[in-house]
Write a protein that holds these residues in place. Structure first.
Motif, PDB file in Angstrom:
ATOM      1  N   LEU A   3      31.272  40.107  52.977  1.00  0.00           N
ATOM      2  CA  LEU A   3      32.210  39.255  52.254  1.00  0.00           C
ATOM      3  C   LEU A   3      32.914  38.383  53.277  1.00  0.00           C
ATOM      4  O   LEU A   3      33.482  38.901  54.245  1.00  0.00           O
ATOM      5  CB  LEU A   3      33.239  40.087  51.494  1.00  0.00           C
ATOM      6  N   ASN A  49      35.900  35.684  53.558  1.00  0.00           N
ATOM      7  CA  ASN A  49      37.047  35.109  52.868  1.00  0.00           C
ATOM      8  C   ASN A  49      37.554  33.900  53.631  1.00  0.00           C
ATOM      9  O   ASN A  49      37.738  33.958  54.843  1.00  0.00           O
ATOM     10  CB  ASN A  49      38.188  36.131  52.759  1.00  0.00           C
ATOM     11  N   ASP A  84      31.728  34.485  45.254  1.00  0.00           N
ATOM     12  CA  ASP A  84      31.681  35.756  44.534  1.00  0.00           C
ATOM     13  C   ASP A  84      32.457  35.629  43.222  1.00  0.00           C
ATOM     14  O   ASP A  84      33.685  35.512  43.239  1.00  0.00           O
ATOM     15  CB  ASP A  84      32.286  36.858  45.407  1.00  0.00           C
ATOM     16  N   SER A 113      33.150  37.815  41.072  1.00  0.00           N
ATOM     17  CA  SER A 113      33.918  39.003  40.699  1.00  0.00           C
ATOM     18  C   SER A 113      35.341  38.998  41.266  1.00  0.00           C
ATOM     19  O   SER A 113      36.135  39.870  40.939  1.00  0.00           O
ATOM     20  CB  SER A 113      33.192  40.268  41.157  1.00  0.00           C
ATOM     21  N   THR A 114      35.663  38.022  42.098  1.00  0.00           N
ATOM     22  CA  THR A 114      37.015  37.955  42.659  1.00  0.00           C
ATOM     23  C   THR A 114      37.860  36.972  41.865  1.00  0.00           C
ATOM     24  O   THR A 114      37.341  36.054  41.230  1.00  0.00           O
ATOM     25  CB  THR A 114      36.989  37.519  44.140  1.00  0.00           C
ATOM     26  N   SER A 115      39.170  37.159  41.906  1.00  0.00           N
ATOM     27  CA  SER A 115      40.076  36.303  41.132  1.00  0.00           C
ATOM     28  C   SER A 115      40.311  34.951  41.801  1.00  0.00           C
ATOM     29  O   SER A 115      40.704  33.995  41.143  1.00  0.00           O
ATOM     30  CB  SER A 115      41.415  37.013  40.917  1.00  0.00           C
ATOM     31  N   THR A 116      40.080  34.869  43.096  1.00  0.00           N
ATOM     32  CA  THR A 116      40.246  33.591  43.800  1.00  0.00           C
ATOM     33  C   THR A 116      38.882  33.004  44.097  1.00  0.00           C
ATOM     34  O   THR A 116      37.882  33.717  44.136  1.00  0.00           O
ATOM     35  CB  THR A 116      40.990  33.783  45.136  1.00  0.00           C
ATOM     36  N   ASN A 117      38.817  31.729  44.307  1.00  0.00           N
ATOM     37  CA  ASN A 117      37.560  31.076  44.684  1.00  0.00           C
ATOM     38  C   ASN A 117      37.523  30.879  46.193  1.00  0.00           C
ATOM     39  O   ASN A 117      37.278  29.788  46.684  1.00  0.00           O
ATOM     40  CB  ASN A 117      37.412  29.733  43.955  1.00  0.00           C
ATOM     41  N   THR A 167      36.227  33.772  48.223  1.00  0.00           N
ATOM     42  CA  THR A 167      35.394  34.842  48.760  1.00  0.00           C
ATOM     43  C   THR A 167      33.925  34.548  48.509  1.00  0.00           C
ATOM     44  O   THR A 167      33.508  34.320  47.378  1.00  0.00           O
ATOM     45  CB  THR A 167      35.762  36.196  48.115  1.00  0.00           C
ATOM     46  N   LYS A 169      29.958  35.987  49.117  1.00  0.00           N
ATOM     47  CA  LYS A 169      29.283  37.277  49.308  1.00  0.00           C
ATOM     48  C   LYS A 169      27.797  37.064  49.532  1.00  0.00           C
ATOM     49  O   LYS A 169      27.166  36.268  48.838  1.00  0.00           O
ATOM     50  CB  LYS A 169      29.485  38.155  48.076  1.00  0.00           C
TER      51      LYS A 169
END
Length: 169
Positions: A33, A35, A62, A64-68, A70, A72
């Motif tokens: 990952l 970030n 990713d 599945s994360t709340s922010t754009n 991350t 993966k």
């Protein structure tokens, strides 16, 4: 001297690197990952390489994360780090072209790299995080960069004051 500019529509220079060292046993890296410090829509993907310049995979945003922020890359089936052997990965960005919505003046900086792996002998899960913020340089997206500057006058010519004077080419 290195340019801190990332040209739209191209694969940029190395954004940062992270080291992996496991004392207990050899591990098989399963995912990474990456970030960024802030959301950067112009970065479409991050390309991950090992210390022998071998391409490991493409890290995508990713969902599945709340922010754009991350990205993966998984799975990584053939990247093994031997016991007590340091390995390094490095990351390069792929940027959107200007015609496809790429924007200038966006900051691109890695905030952390998380490596997940499984032990070869024990199947134990390992997680290593590299987050030294001063380790990762800051870049900025741009439509173009200056490649060279040449003196408009002689090599030792004086600069003349005034408006609309040619200083360089």
């Amino acid at each position: 001297i290195r340019s801190q500019f990332l040209l739209l529509g191209e694969v940029g220079p190395i954004l940062g690197a992270a080291s992996i060292f496991i004392e207990e046993e050899p591990v098989q890296v399963t995912s990474m990952l990456i970030n960024l410090t802030q959301e950067t829509p112009t970065v479409t993907a991050l390309l991950v390489y090992d210390d022998q310049r071998r391409f490991l995979g493409t890290a995508l945003l990713d969902p599945s994360t709340s922010t754009n922020r991350t990205y993966k890359v998984a799975p990584l089936s053939d990247f093994i780090v031997e016991k007590r052997q340091e390995r390094t990965i490095y990351v390069r960005p792929r940027l959107t072209r200007k015609d496809s919505g790429g924007q200038s003046n966006q900051i691109v900086k890695i905030s952390s790299v998380t490596v997940k792996a499984n032990g070869v002998w024990s199947s134990r899960q390992y997680t290593k995080v590299s987050s030294e913020s001063n380790r990762f340089p800051e870049f900025i997206t741009a439509r173009s960069t200056i490649l060279s500057v040449k003196n408009a006058g002689g090599a030792n010519a004086a600069l003349i004051t005034g408006s609309r004077r040619e200083l360089a080419r």
